[in-house]
Design an enzyme around this catalytic site. Structure first.
Site, PDB file in Angstrom:
ATOM      1  CE  LYS A 121      -4.466   1.264   1.929  1.00  0.00           C
ATOM      2  NZ  LYS A 121      -5.654   0.875   2.666  1.00  0.00           N
ATOM      3  CD  GLU A 162     -20.372  -2.291   6.873  1.00  0.00           C
ATOM      4  OE1 GLU A 162     -20.445  -3.358   6.214  1.00  0.00           O
ATOM      5  OE2 GLU A 162     -19.465  -1.460   6.718  1.00  0.00           O
ATOM      6  NE  ARG A 202     -23.223  -3.813   1.481  1.00  0.00           N
ATOM      7  CZ  ARG A 202     -21.967  -3.917   1.060  1.00  0.00           C
ATOM      8  NH1 ARG A 202     -21.025  -4.331   1.889  1.00  0.00           N
ATOM      9  NH2 ARG A 202     -21.674  -3.640  -0.166  1.00  0.00           N
TER      10      ARG A 202
END
Ligand SMILES: Cc1ncc(C[n+]2csc(CCOP(=O)(O)OP(=O)(O)O)c2C)c(N)n1
Ligand SMILES: CC(=O)[C@@H](O)[C@H](O)COP(=O)(O)O
Ligand SMILES: [Mg+2]
Length: 601
Positions: A268, A353, A381
């Protein structure tokens, strides 16, 4: 940019130019940074091996799509990324045909690819969906629902698993550990080495039964066995920054004509040393100084998130039944402090979630007081779980919805504007909202004491400081902040209160202001009383009009047969609200105070 004919050397040069452009623009404008830097070579590989004009290119979340945008005729326009009226930070088909699908919420990509693959088969076309998904996004249930079908149907889809061993924060959970174990490769290699040695030393040539058993046990720990067992071929891990290796592997994967996962290890932040590796603060950034990586600070006001985090910490210190959860947003929600201080009572459940909601419902059943802390947009969600697992059971779960209202540069996919509408009609649910920092503290105290499901909302950034004294919440009770001399009444909810105050100050009349505090249950007595004095009502809330605050008030007036009141809503209209600086977006919606004051006149 045409890259089909480019050599490896040329592709390396292009990758350098792309990184320079991303670093330059994001350092001045802000945006998602480290994910997209880490995905440059993989994106080049996709464009080299697949054909963006016909193959669906599907980016999960799509915060890593900047290189893709730069490769598809948006080099100059990239200057405007995430700015009002400019280019979107996520993939958006309205912006370019090269963007196959809208994304912003995670873990939808494999479902999209599966649907696309089914359609391609039915249409008998020669196209192959290619997906890029990060390791962090592999935690959500949708991914497994999709693989369950894809692995069974065996449709050709190439899934690039871009594994940088990071979500926004450190990734959480068994899947993440499994992927890391594959990347490390130690267990597999050392075990295989031991088995090889055992066979060499102990077994005569051609030994069958035992040899097969040993071979099978090796298979069991082959990297990617989880995917293989689901019917999806696994290739990897490969070096996600080695263009040649990427192109070779994607070419093979595409030719296999079935679902394949290509597991690529990436770094990253690759290409900007300060951001390289596991640095959460470089995931999404504001403007910064390229030389030393110093962020150019904008506001020193304490954010609503920080106020919430401190207030929850106080509660957790006072009451040991307070527990809480975040779904992969520990610093974004301020739960990082609680995870540090009370690691046994606060959890990051990764991007999950739905699971966050239902697991906390069970904790409430066991006598705990859960604070489910999720951005308004991501709580969408968990909708069915709120209805089915929390509200039907009437369990006292608190939903703390951060990033309510317009969130700014993320735009359509992330606006926190629907929560009132999708929660208000659920029986047993209590909805209330703080108007500033002090009332946010009171809101948490009240939420703790309430024996029912409830939800509070607060904005991205800081509340405006208000002059009105804060009082504790009382169920279903509003607060008349000021009486007025005209026939007008401003009714405001949450962050709408400061807007109402601002408009009232700009207006020449003396107008009454009610802080509604509860949109469910409404303060019926107060509203009926005020209807006798004021007959022109204006509703202020940073939320959707349909099913929102004005709707609730109109329902009450209609039930009470009060028909002489005009109700004007300054909530958001029936559109998806675009990205950009919040003020500019509000201006485009004609919702700035100086614009509203004209509407009131
Ligand atoms: C449903 C949902 N929950 C949370 C988020 C917030 N979010 C955006 S990116 C991200 C991390 C994704 O990690 P990964 O897929 O590994 O991508 P990386 O940034 O590491 O490239 C999270 C949690 C989201 N976009 N959607
Ligand atoms: C892509 C994504 O979903 C997150 O990175 C999000 O953009 C974070 O938003 P905040 O900056 O409001 O925390
Ligand atoms: Mg990742």
């Amino acid at each position: 940019m045409q890259i089909k004919e480019k050599s490896t050397e040329e592709l390396i040069q292009i990758s350098n130019k792309i990184r320079e452009r991303i670093i330059d623009v994001v350092s001045r404008k802000g945006g998602h940074f480290s994910s997209t830097l880490g995905a440059v070579e993989l994106t080049l590989g996709m464009h080299k091996v697949f054909d963006v004009r016909k193959d669906p290119f599907i980016f999960d979340v799509s915060h890593q799509c900047y290189a893709h945008k730069l490769l598809t005729n948006r080099w100059e326009e990239f200057e405007t990324v995430r700015q009002f009226d400019g280019m979107c930070g996520f993939t958006k088909p309205k912006e370019s045909d090269a963007d196959y699908f809208v994304a912003g919420h995670s873990s939808t990509s494999i479902s999209i690819a599966t649907g696309a693959a089914k359609a391609i088969k039915l249409k008998n076309e020669d196209r192959v969906p290619v997906v890029m998904i990060g390791d962090g996004s592999m935690s959500a249930g949708m991914v497994y629902e999709a693989m369950n079908e894809l692995g069974d149907l065996k449709l050709p889809v190439v899934i690039i698993l871009n594994d940088n061993e990071m979500s926004i924060a450190k990734p959480i959970g068994a899947i993440s550990k499994y992927l890391s174990k594959i990347l490390a490769g130690k267990f597999y290699q050392s075990f295989k080495a031991r088995v090889d040695k055992f066979i060499r030393n102990n077994m005569p040539e051609g030994t069958t039964y035992l040899a097969k058993r040993v071979e099978n046990s090796i298979k069991l720990i082959t990297p990617g066995i989880l995917f293989e067992e689901l019917g999806i071929d696994y290739i990897g891990p490969i070096d996600g920054h080695d263009i040649e290796e990427i192109i070779d592997t994607l070419t093979i994967a595409k030719s296999m004509n079935k679902p394949v996962i290509v597991h690529a290890r990436t770094t990253k932040g690759k290409g900007y040393k300060i951001a390289e590796g596991q640095h959460e603060e470089w995931h999404g950034v504001g403007p910064f100084n390229i030389e030393d990586g110093e962020f150019i600070k904008k506001s020193s006001d304490k954010s609503a998130t920080a106020v919430y985090s401190d207030a929850l910490l106080n509660l957790a210190e006072k009451y040991d039944n307070v527990v809480g959860v975040t779904a992969a947003m520990p610093s974004g929600t301020g739960l990082d402090k609680l995870l540090d201080k009370f690691p046994d009572r606060f959890w990051d459940v990764a991007i999950a979630e739905q699971h966050a909601v239902t697991s906390m419902a069970a904790m409430a059943k066991e006598g705990f007081k859960p604070f489910v802390t999720i951005y308004s947009t991501f709580l969408q969600r968990g909708f069915d779980q709120i209805v089915h697992d929390v509200c039907i059971m009437g369990l006292p779960v608190v939903f703390a919805m951060d990033r309510a209202g317009i969130v700014g540069n993320d735009g359509e996919t992330h606006q926190g504007v629907f929560d009132i509408s999708f929660l208000r009609f659920i029986p047993n649910m209590v909805l209330f909202a703080p108007r500033d920092n002090q009332t946010l503290n009171f809101a948490l105290d009240f939420a703790y004491s309430l024996d029912k499901p409830c939800a509070i909302r607060y904005p991205r950034g800081a509340f405006k400081e208000l002059d009105y004294k804060a009082n504790p919440f009382v169920l279903g009770k509003s607060e008349l902040l000021k009486d007025g001399k005209s026939n007008k009444l401003f009714i405001a909810y949450g962050a709408g209160v400061s807007k109402a105050i601002e408009v009232e100050k700009l207006h020449e009349e003396d107008i009454a202001i009610l802080d509604l505090r509860f949109v469910k249950p409404l303060d019926k007595d107060m509203l009926i009383k005020l209807s006798e004095k004021y007959n022109s009502w204006y509703i202020f809330s940073d939320s959707q009009k349909q099913g929102g605050v004005a709707s609730a008030i109109l329902e009450l007036l209609s039930e009470e047969n009060i028909l002489n009141i005009s109700v004007n809503s300054f909530e958001y209209n029936d559109i998806f609200i675009e990205h950009g600086d919040t003020k500019l977006v509000e201006k485009s919606l004609e919702l700035l105070a100086d614009q509203l004051v004209k509407k009131v006149i």
